[in-house]
Design an enzyme around this catalytic site. Structure first.
Site, PDB file in Angstrom:
ATOM      1  N   LYS A 228      10.183  -1.639 -36.442  1.00 24.76           N
ATOM      2  CA  LYS A 228       8.746  -1.939 -36.396  1.00 24.76           C
ATOM      3  C   LYS A 228       8.526  -3.408 -36.717  1.00 24.76           C
ATOM      4  CE  LYS A 228       4.232  -0.892 -38.319  1.00 24.76           C
ATOM      5  NZ  LYS A 228       3.921  -2.321 -38.507  1.00 24.76           N
TER       6      LYS A 228
ATOM      7  N   ASP B 116      19.733 -12.916 -41.591  1.00 29.12           N
ATOM      8  CA  ASP B 116      19.644 -14.142 -40.793  1.00 29.12           C
ATOM      9  C   ASP B 116      19.900 -15.397 -41.602  1.00 29.12           C
ATOM     10  OD1 ASP B 116      18.990 -12.381 -38.832  1.00 29.12           O
ATOM     11  OD2 ASP B 116      17.200 -13.427 -38.146  1.00 29.12           O
TER      12      ASP B 116
ATOM     13  N   SER C 295       9.284  -1.799 -41.130  1.00 32.28           N
ATOM     14  CA  SER C 295       8.275  -2.806 -41.415  1.00 32.28           C
ATOM     15  C   SER C 295       8.722  -3.784 -42.498  1.00 32.28           C
ATOM     16  CB  SER C 295       6.976  -2.078 -41.801  1.00 32.28           C
ATOM     17  OG  SER C 295       5.881  -2.924 -41.758  1.00 32.28           O
TER      18      SER C 295
END
Length: 528
Positions: free
Chosen positions: A324, A310, A299
């Site tokens: 998740k 990224d 999470s």
């Protein structure tokens, strides 16, 4: 334990499934009552409950029927939409708030007597001199020993409203007279930063166990302290961190990203997209960052790792994270219970969803650890299955994948030797902690007088202590066969002892000795 039982689900796996990314405040339905009254399907269910209540031949607890019904409904949605009963809601809320009101001790009940394990750091008991090993006999005039009192009942007598007082009567070994402590109940921090210290001369380390309401504040304090000690690089340990509040994770990431970088975006069922960007407030934007993850990092932990990866920022080290990518919001149901309902999906800056599939049902979903164990991906990086259709490219040209967790930049295999796993499992169950507590009880004056420096220098875990541990395990029908992993056992025992004497920070320092991922971080930090 026999070798045929080779697979142990890490303790925090269940917690990772329960902890969601919590967005915003509770929904307010008070101004939209028609939502509840205009649906004939809801009226049908309500009428059935009334018929059972008033007409059914036997007495039936319709509250339990409602609870079962709510659970069954949510089970058909997704694995992370869950019902929180009234009996559990207060504890769930307290855990995520980051503090509670009470006297601030952790304790065991030994022979029908409350024995303090340790006063909690920053709590009122620590401030007035209550120690590990103290027996709490009375709270005001209420006798707490030689009575069949549940832990919930004990907790209710020790907790209370902020600034209220409770007179504790305490027996301390070596002192004939009973001691009186007038304790003013106060807010006691439930820290989410377990440890913060220097791994090398320029590499700082911060371990975060969850994202609660106070996590960013704790993290920022730790970061500033490490910077003052010479930290030019940071290792952020999110292993076994199940997630929590999204805002806390975003604020943490913002300390490392320059202004205007996309951190994540969410999308609801209507296709509405909400993007979150970094600001110009970061205090560590030009310094190196390492993020440690494993199969139980979920999470909000994955949001942090995904945002760095990224944006071509830092290095992600460890093993593929939990997977998740669903966003939950807690909504009260009017009777003290609540539902944690999935309201959106989140995506990393490149647009990938890291939510693993739950098409095969909840049982299969929660047994994903077993599947990873069997296919070898916990030991071999090339055993991680990826799909070319879920391939994404970062601005710096790095290839990353969606479809189930964050795959680290640097893979470090898990030690899946049976005995090593066995010890880790027992540690998480509190087995070692109970044994260590008994060791400390044999000479409290000596142990409580030790400084951290003295503790490090002394051989705290002797061969006699190890032999006593084996005897302790046999008495509880948990036989242990430790051969070459004897040093590992000693380290765990000493870490548990350090935790009870000095707190979580010292526990983590000892556990991190000879840790494969920590060693890899240090190696990478010295070559860059």
């Amino acid at each position: 334990m026999k070798n045929k039982s080779k697979i142990y689900f890490p303790f925090l796996l269940g917690l990772a499934c329960a902890a969601g990314v919590l967005l915003g405040a509770m929904l307010d339905f008070s101004s939209n009552e028609t939502m509840f009254t205009s649906n004939p399907k809801k009226a049908k269910l309500s009428r059935l409950i009334d018929y059972i209540d008033y007409e059914y031949v036997d007495e039936v607890n319709t509250d339990s029927i409602v609870d079962v019904t709510v659970n069954r409904i949510l089970e058909n949605l997704d694995p992370h939409s869950v019902y929180i009963p009234k009996t559990e809601y207060a504890n769930v809320t307290e855990n995520m708030q980051g503090d509670f009101v009470g006297i601030g001790v952790s304790f065991y009940t030994v022979n029908d007597t409350i024995v303090v394990i340790q006063p909690l750091e920053g709590g009122p008991s620590e401030r007035i001199g209550i120690r590990g090993g103290d027996r709490i006999l009375y709270a005001n005039d209420a006798q707490l020993f030689n009575k069949n009192i549940t832990n919930d009942s004990l907790t209710s007598k020790l907790k209370g409203k902020e600034n209220t007082k409770v007179m504790l009567t305490i027996f301390r070994k070596g002192i004939k007279e009973l001691l009186k402590f007038d304790v003013t109940r106060a807010r006691v921090p439930l820290k989410s930063v377990d440890a913060a210290y220097m791994l090398t001369a320029d590499l700082g380390y911060i371990k975060i166990n969850r994202f609660s309401e106070t996590t960013y504040k704790e993290f920022k304090q730790s970061l500033n302290t490490l910077k003052s000690q010479g930290a030019k690089k940071i290792a952020l340990d999110l292993r076994d961190n199940p997630g929590g509040y999204l805002s806390e994770a975003i604020n943490m990431v913002d300390e490392f990203l320059e202004d205007g970088k996309l951190i994540l975006f969410t999308k609801n069922k209507k296709g509405a997209i909400e993007e979150t960007f970094s600001t110009s407030e970061g205090a560590f934007e030009n310094n190196e960052i390492f993020v440690l993850i494993n199969e139980n990092s979920a999470s909000a932990s994955e949001i942090v790792a995904g945002a760095f990866q990224d944006n071509d920022r830092g290095t992600i080290i460890g093993r593929r994270s939990y997977g998740k990518g669903l966003v939950q919001r807690e909504m009260e149901l009017g009777d003290g219970s609540a539902v944690r309902l999935t309201i959106a999906r989140y995506y990393t800056p490149t647009g990938r969803s890291i939510q693993k599939s739950y098409k095969e049902g909840n049982e299969s979903y929660f047994k994903d650890y077993t599947s990873r164990y069997k296919n070898g991906e916990l030991v071999y990086a090339d055993s991680i299955h990826v799909k070319d259709s879920l391939k994404y490219v970062t601005p710096g040209g790095k290839i990353v994948y969606g479809g189930g967790g964050i795959i680290p930049d640097v893979f470090v295999p898990k030690d899946i030797n049976f005995e090593s796993e066995n010890l880790s499992y027992l540690l998480r169950q509190g087995f070692l902690s109970k044994f260590v507590f008994e060791v400390l009880e044999k000479d409290r004056d000596y142990y409580n007088a030790l400084s951290w420096k003295e503790f490090q220098q002394e051989e705290m875990i002797t061969e006699k202590v190890v032999a006593d541990f084996f005897q302790f395990s046999r008495e509880l029908n948990i036989p242990m066969e430790i051969k070459e992993y004897r040093p590992l056992l000693k380290r765990y025992l000493k870490a548990s002892m350090a935790q009870q004497l000095f707190g979580n920070d010292k526990f983590q320092r000892i556990i991190n000795n000879d840790d494969r991922i920590i060693e890899k971080v240090i190696e990478l930090s010295q070559t860059n």
